[in-house]
Write a protein that holds these residues in place. Structure first.
Motif, PDB file in Angstrom:
ATOM      1  N   TYR A   1       0.939  -1.152  -0.050  1.00 50.07           N
ATOM      2  CA  TYR A   1      -0.058  -0.001   0.072  1.00 50.07           C
ATOM      3  C   TYR A   1       0.798   1.236   0.174  1.00 50.07           C
ATOM      4  O   TYR A   1       2.039   1.074   0.360  1.00 50.07           O
TER       5      TYR A   1
ATOM      6  N   GLN B   1      -0.718   5.012   6.639  1.00 50.91           N
ATOM      7  CA  GLN B   1      -2.106   5.127   6.687  1.00 50.91           C
ATOM      8  C   GLN B   1      -3.237   3.914   6.037  1.00 50.91           C
ATOM      9  O   GLN B   1      -3.914   3.427   6.670  1.00 50.91           O
ATOM     10  N   GLU B   2      -2.544   3.612   4.661  1.00 51.01           N
ATOM     11  CA  GLU B   2      -3.325   3.051   3.964  1.00 51.01           C
ATOM     12  C   GLU B   2      -3.245   1.394   4.482  1.00 51.01           C
ATOM     13  O   GLU B   2      -4.059   0.545   4.390  1.00 51.01           O
TER      14      GLU B   2
ATOM     15  N   GLU C   1      -5.549   0.952   7.306  1.00 49.07           N
ATOM     16  CA  GLU C   1      -6.848   1.012   6.623  1.00 49.07           C
ATOM     17  C   GLU C   1      -7.206  -0.311   6.124  1.00 49.07           C
ATOM     18  O   GLU C   1      -8.340  -0.944   6.439  1.00 49.07           O
ATOM     19  N   GLN C   2      -6.345  -0.850   5.442  1.00 46.38           N
ATOM     20  CA  GLN C   2      -6.509  -2.199   4.745  1.00 46.38           C
ATOM     21  C   GLN C   2      -6.727  -3.162   5.689  1.00 46.38           C
ATOM     22  O   GLN C   2      -7.361  -4.181   5.858  1.00 46.38           O
TER      23      GLN C   2
ATOM     24  N   ASP D   1       3.777  -1.348   3.457  1.00 48.32           N
ATOM     25  CA  ASP D   1       3.905   0.130   2.573  1.00 48.32           C
ATOM     26  C   ASP D   1       4.849  -0.073   1.429  1.00 48.32           C
ATOM     27  O   ASP D   1       5.760  -0.899   1.402  1.00 48.32           O
TER      28      ASP D   1
END
Ligand code: 6PG
Length: 237
Positions: free
Chosen positions: A6, A10-11, A14-15, A229
């Protein structure tokens, strides 16, 4: 092995939170071992702030994959970090929180916690089985609190072992390889450029990677999922 990359932390948070909500809500009581360190902070924040009303917290039992041998009030405590970022924001019954007692004698606590896991979890081939184990990975390739200089702890007969941080000498209580690899699902949450070399070495099983405990994570269920990430994944082929 499933690898998800991602754009940023943050992503990833979230995921992973969406995955956790779906997995934890699936059926019955859910026993999860949490990781410590800094990576989970943003994940727990997102889980608590964006998913608190999407998860039935009453059916989830929280454990830790490892804990520093410090009091629960110490800033080094993984339990304290989890209270600050997660438990202080959601309604989870306190009897569902099974912390490792970092203030206790490490060896007796390792035995106590191992017994607790045997009592609370289903056992498969005599090994306590988590529904989910969440892991981080250190820059040195450690996971939970199994460090390269003590990699033999991975295969110890006990379910929980006493480890020492290679630099600080700080003692840790940690679940070891048998328990990790018995889990129904194992997730790695790894972010940041400092992890990129080890991520490549561990995922691509480069020569020499066998000395990193993270390489030994290989759940019998076959369900190993990486949430990375872009920075941490930047050297993957
Ligand atoms: C701990 C963790 C440890 C952590 C890695 C990565 O108690 O520190 O359980 O295994 O996951 O050290 O830590 P960061 O997320 O801080 O990089």
């Amino acid at each position: 092995m499933e690898i998800n990359v991602y754009k940023d932390k943050q992503e990833v948070a979230e995921q992973f939170s969406a995955y956790f909500a779906e997995t934890a809500n699936a059926d019955g009581v859910f026993h999860v071992a949490l990781s410590g360190g800094s990576t989970p902070k943003i994940v727990f924040d997102v889980l608590a702030e964006n998913f608190s009303n999407k998860i039935d917290w009453g059916k989830i039992h929280f454990y830790w994959g490892d804990e520093r041998c410090v009091p629960p009030t110490d800033d080094q405590s993984n339990y304290k970090m989890t209270v600050e970022h997660l438990f202080s924001k959601i309604q989870v019954p306190k009897e569902n929180i099974h912390r490792i007692l970092g203030e206790n004698d490490p060896h007796s606590e390792a035995m106590r916690y191992a017994n607790l896991l045997e009592i609370n979890l289903d056992r498969v081939e005599e090994i306590p089985q988590f529904d989910l184990v969440i892991l981080g990975m250190g820059d040195d390739g450690h996971t939970a609190s199994i460090f390269p200089h003590e990699i033999d702890l991975w295969d110890e007969a006990d379910h929980c072992v006493v480890a020492r941080h290679p630099e600080s000498g700080q003692r840790r209580v940690s679940i070891n390889g048998k328990v990790i690899n018995q889990a129904k699902e194992v997730v790695f949450l790894v972010t940041g450029a400092s992890k990129k070399e080890k991520v490549k070495s561990v995922i691509e099983r480069k020569s020499g990677s066998e000395k990193y405990p993270a390489t030994l994570v290989n759940p019998k269920s076959g369900k190993l999922i990486w949430f990375l990430d872009k920075d941490a994944a930047s050297q993957l082929d």
